[in-house]
Scaffold this motif. Sequence first.
Motif, PDB file in Angstrom:
ATOM      1  N   GLY A 158      33.661  45.762  30.578  1.00  0.00           N
ATOM      2  CA  GLY A 158      32.909  46.176  31.751  1.00  0.00           C
ATOM      3  C   GLY A 158      31.924  45.123  32.198  1.00  0.00           C
ATOM      4  N   CYS A 159      31.355  44.387  31.237  1.00  0.00           N
ATOM      5  CA  CYS A 159      30.463  43.281  31.580  1.00  0.00           C
ATOM      6  C   CYS A 159      31.229  42.190  32.313  1.00  0.00           C
ATOM      7  N   ALA A 160      32.433  41.894  31.827  1.00  0.00           N
ATOM      8  CA  ALA A 160      33.246  40.848  32.454  1.00  0.00           C
ATOM      9  C   ALA A 160      33.850  41.324  33.770  1.00  0.00           C
ATOM     10  N   ILE A 161      34.267  42.607  33.808  1.00  0.00           N
ATOM     11  CA  ILE A 161      34.861  43.147  35.030  1.00  0.00           C
ATOM     12  C   ILE A 161      33.744  43.410  36.035  1.00  0.00           C
ATOM     13  N   GLY A 162      33.827  42.770  37.136  1.00  0.00           N
ATOM     14  CA  GLY A 162      32.801  42.956  38.154  1.00  0.00           C
ATOM     15  C   GLY A 162      33.265  42.382  39.466  1.00  0.00           C
ATOM     16  N   LEU A 163      32.307  42.011  40.287  1.00  0.00           N
ATOM     17  CA  LEU A 163      32.645  41.493  41.604  1.00  0.00           C
ATOM     18  C   LEU A 163      33.383  40.166  41.522  1.00  0.00           C
ATOM     19  N   GLY A 164      33.207  39.434  40.398  1.00  0.00           N
ATOM     20  CA  GLY A 164      33.954  38.196  40.225  1.00  0.00           C
ATOM     21  C   GLY A 164      35.447  38.442  40.193  1.00  0.00           C
ATOM     22  N   ASN A 165      35.850  39.568  39.575  1.00  0.00           N
ATOM     23  CA  ASN A 165      37.272  39.915  39.521  1.00  0.00           C
ATOM     24  C   ASN A 165      37.790  40.484  40.828  1.00  0.00           C
TER      25      ASN A 165
END
Length: 460
Positions: free
Chosen positions: A21-28
């Motif tokens: 969840g930390c990695a999954i964000g608007l960057g993805n």
Amino acid sequence: MNDSTRENLGSRLGFILLTAGCAIGLGNIWRFPFICGQYGGAIFVLIYLFFLITLGYPVMVMELALGRASRRNIVGAYTVLPASGKRNWRRLGMLFFTGNIILMIFYTSVTGWMIAYACKYLSGSIAGLPAEKVGPFFNNFLASPGQMVGYMLITVVGSSLVCALGLRRGVERITKILMGCLLLLLFGLCIRSCLLPGAGEGLRFYLEPSLKSIQDVGLFNVIVAAMGQAFFTLSLGIGSIAIFGSYVDRTHSLAKESLMIIGLDTLVALLAGVIIFPACFSYGVDVDSGPGLIFVSLPNVFNHMAGGRWWGMLFFVFMSIAALTTVVAVFENLIGFMIDEWKFTRRRAAWINCAVIAVLSLPCALGYNLLQNIRPFGGNSTILDLEDYIVSDNILPLGGLLVVIFCSFRGAWGWENFIAEANTGHGLKFPNRARYYVCVVIPLFIAGLFLTALFRRWFL
């Protein structure tokens, strides 16, 4: 704080979902589709996946190892783990840890945009707008200081409340719910998008590599963009991943856990493209329209789609959840630092962070209206652009480089200690024979990424 009193996560699933969840964000979900559209579709995806495994994966294992070995935040890890020069390592750790604060003071505003659009679709204020009014609608929203500050505060206060409830009762439980909703929405939106007329052309652009794409954009540009996206999408270098390593036991090897986290992160990014590209091709929307793809181009798609008001609402709920999981995770990193280093209670740390981040976020929220005359890079640049540049182009790559150096060389923590920690537990082992690649090649990759971004920013 020792292991007997320190909070720990309640389950392995909680650890994987929290870290992902930390990695999954608007960057993805926001940045990945429009970068993919600008740099050639499928050929970009292939190069991105290559760098995700060869660059992002080893650095994630290292950052998790720092957290689990020290049982502290990233600054604490740089304090207790080095063989020598503890004070200097701590100072460097503090420098890059500030990236969490800078990230939050613009990420909370952008998250507020997602929440705002979900609410506006629910109210029906966007649905049915003619194409020529969708762009001005977004610009008018940005120009409203009350709305910008209000939705930013909803993000900050809501995320702080989740963290204040506790690691298991708040952060872990709420993130599990959010991630479950995110995945359900993701698959539902993918199915809907693929059933649109003409969706096949969008899927071919996205999934079939084309040499013409390289000729149009340039291979070097595609490689640099893919390498940058692979590194930044995992939120490495500032301790946002390490803090969750400090909450997990040693039952499973970190190489195995990292693959599962990256796999989930990548699945979400790739399926976001499955939502967006068929829809864009189906309704003739330009896929290389940049950041406006989400707030200007896609609303035009939804406004022409049967039931578009509700599909638009679900899409922006999906976007809001993806952004909020990152906000909660980074807030937890800030709170974990206060608990470990300053011995604050969790609730005190949560509400102090809430107040500080809310105040520091005001310039970004007001940068499109009351402070719109502040142009850090000239032209149409904003305060958000400056804050994003500091984090994305500087703190993240240099912080990641520090992680690699710290885990690689004997004068710091050292390769032997890193390998022993990473491979403790059941499951896949990180290969010891990769030492030369990790200690030499990866630092060159990261340094090259940083210098290339620096050159393109200031000399092209």
